[in-house]
Design a protein around this motif. Structure first.
Motif: not given
Ligand SMILES: Nc1ncnc2c1ncn2[C@@H]1O[C@H](COP(=O)(O)OP(=O)(O)OP(=O)(O)O)[C@@H](O)[C@H]1O
Ligand SMILES: [Mg+2]
Length: 325
Positions: A60-61, A234, A56, A172, A58
């Protein structure tokens, strides 16, 4: 657009995640070339849908939203969680496809070579005996139909063939790590923590449809996502860069906000490190940066409008008051 140009476009907004960027860029490029060739000589070519997996916060969206902006093909996003909450999944999917046609300027043929991003697909996993999970499975079946190619007659009157639409799914997949470890980790002996990490990295790189099946996706759905791109957690360094570098980075935003009031905002490098450390503790990736940042600046934003004489505000530490000058 060449893959390298797509990656360069992504680099302007998204920090790190180089592997995922490349995989995504190549998939999109190949998709676009195949579509071009199919249009030219009528050959039907197989598309390779992509699955983005990562913790979560990181990116993606963000990665997919940026991709949509960078690309010249019709692109829409949909959220699997809201699809699963809807009573009329097929209507919702129709609306998604209709948006794709709109993005293609009303041309169903162009839309038929577009890209659909479906976020949070991991939330569709089946947990036996749960009503919500049944809804998730229902959505997977509905998605399956359009992913493998169907001619859909939309309410607006248009007909859309989905066979060549590229689907990118994101999620995720919390808990997938332990499934991977179980199915692949035998035979490795890690001598130290560093080795452990290397072994883990290698395992992570190879997510098989059977792992996704064990996670709770139906096999047909998992099987239609042959390309898996992993996003990494991250690092502290990357978190610092996220606050400073991208076009809409937090530091830039607040500097602009205060510049508008005639005040220069200076945040010393050590402060970014302190914020990144806190963010790492919160374990929600880059998502917590904004909150910490805003909390830190609240006293400044409160005081500045009352102080017409101010020209500069300096922050030396997250735990010390700002210096007004
Ligand atoms: N790699 C990154 N580079 C720059 N900003 C990032 C990055 N990752 C996350 N962010 C910041 O954090 C916010 C949340 O990221 P995003 O929504 O992409 O997370 P996600 O991976 O989709 O998480 P989730 O699984 O919870 O949906 C973004 O709006 C962005 O500001
Ligand atoms: Mg997301």
């Amino acid at each position: 657009m060449k893959p390298s140009e797509i990656v360069a476009g992504l680099d302007r907004q998204v920090v790190g995640q180089d592997d995922a960027k490349r995989i995504l860029a190549v998939a999109v490029y190949a998709h676009w070339r195949k579509a071009e060739m199919a249009a030219a000589d009528g050959l039907d070519m197989l598309k390779s849908n992509v699955l983005l997996i990562g913790p979560t916060g990181s990116g993606k969206t963000l990665l997919c939203e940026t991709l949509a902006r960078v690309l010249a093909v019709p692109f829409v996003t949909a959220d699997a969680t809201s699809l699963a909450q809807s009573e009329f999944v097929n209507d919702e999917l129709d609306a998604v496809l209709q948006r794709l046609i709109d993005r293609a300027g009303g041309d169903p043929a162009a839309a038929g070579r577009g890209i659909v991003f479906i976020d949070e697909v991991d939330k569709l996993k089946a947990i036996s005996g749960q009503a919500r999970a049944a809804a998730g499975e229902h959505v997977q079946h509905a998605l399956l139909k359009i992913m493998e190619g169907a001619t859909v007659r939309l309410k607006g009157g248009a007909t859309l063939d989905t066979a060549q639409i590229l689907f990118i799914c994101g999620g995720a997949f919390v808990g997938l790590e332990s499934i991977l470890a179980e199915t692949q980790a035998f035979g490795f002996i890690a001598a130290n923590a560093d080795d452990d990490q290397k072994v883990l990295d290698r395992l992570n790189a190879r997510v098989k449809p059977t792992d996704l099946f064990r996670f709770g996706l139906i096999p047909e759905f998992a099987g239609r996502l042959p390309i898996v791109a992993r996003l990494d957690q991250l690092t502290r360094d990357q978190l610092v860069r996220i606050m400073i570098e991208p076009g809409n980075a937090l530091y830039r935003q607040y500097r602009a906000l205060l510049a508008n009031e005639g005040v220069e905002l200076v945040i010393e490098p050590a402060v970014f490190g302190q914020i990144a450390d806190l963010a790492l503790e919160y374990k929600v990736g880059a998502r917590s940066l904004r909150g910490i940042f805003e909390e830190m600046l609240t006293p400044v934003l409160y005081a500045v409008p009352d102080r017409q004489d101010l020209t500069k505000v300096t922050l030396r530490s997250l735990f010390e008051p700002a210096v007004f000058g």
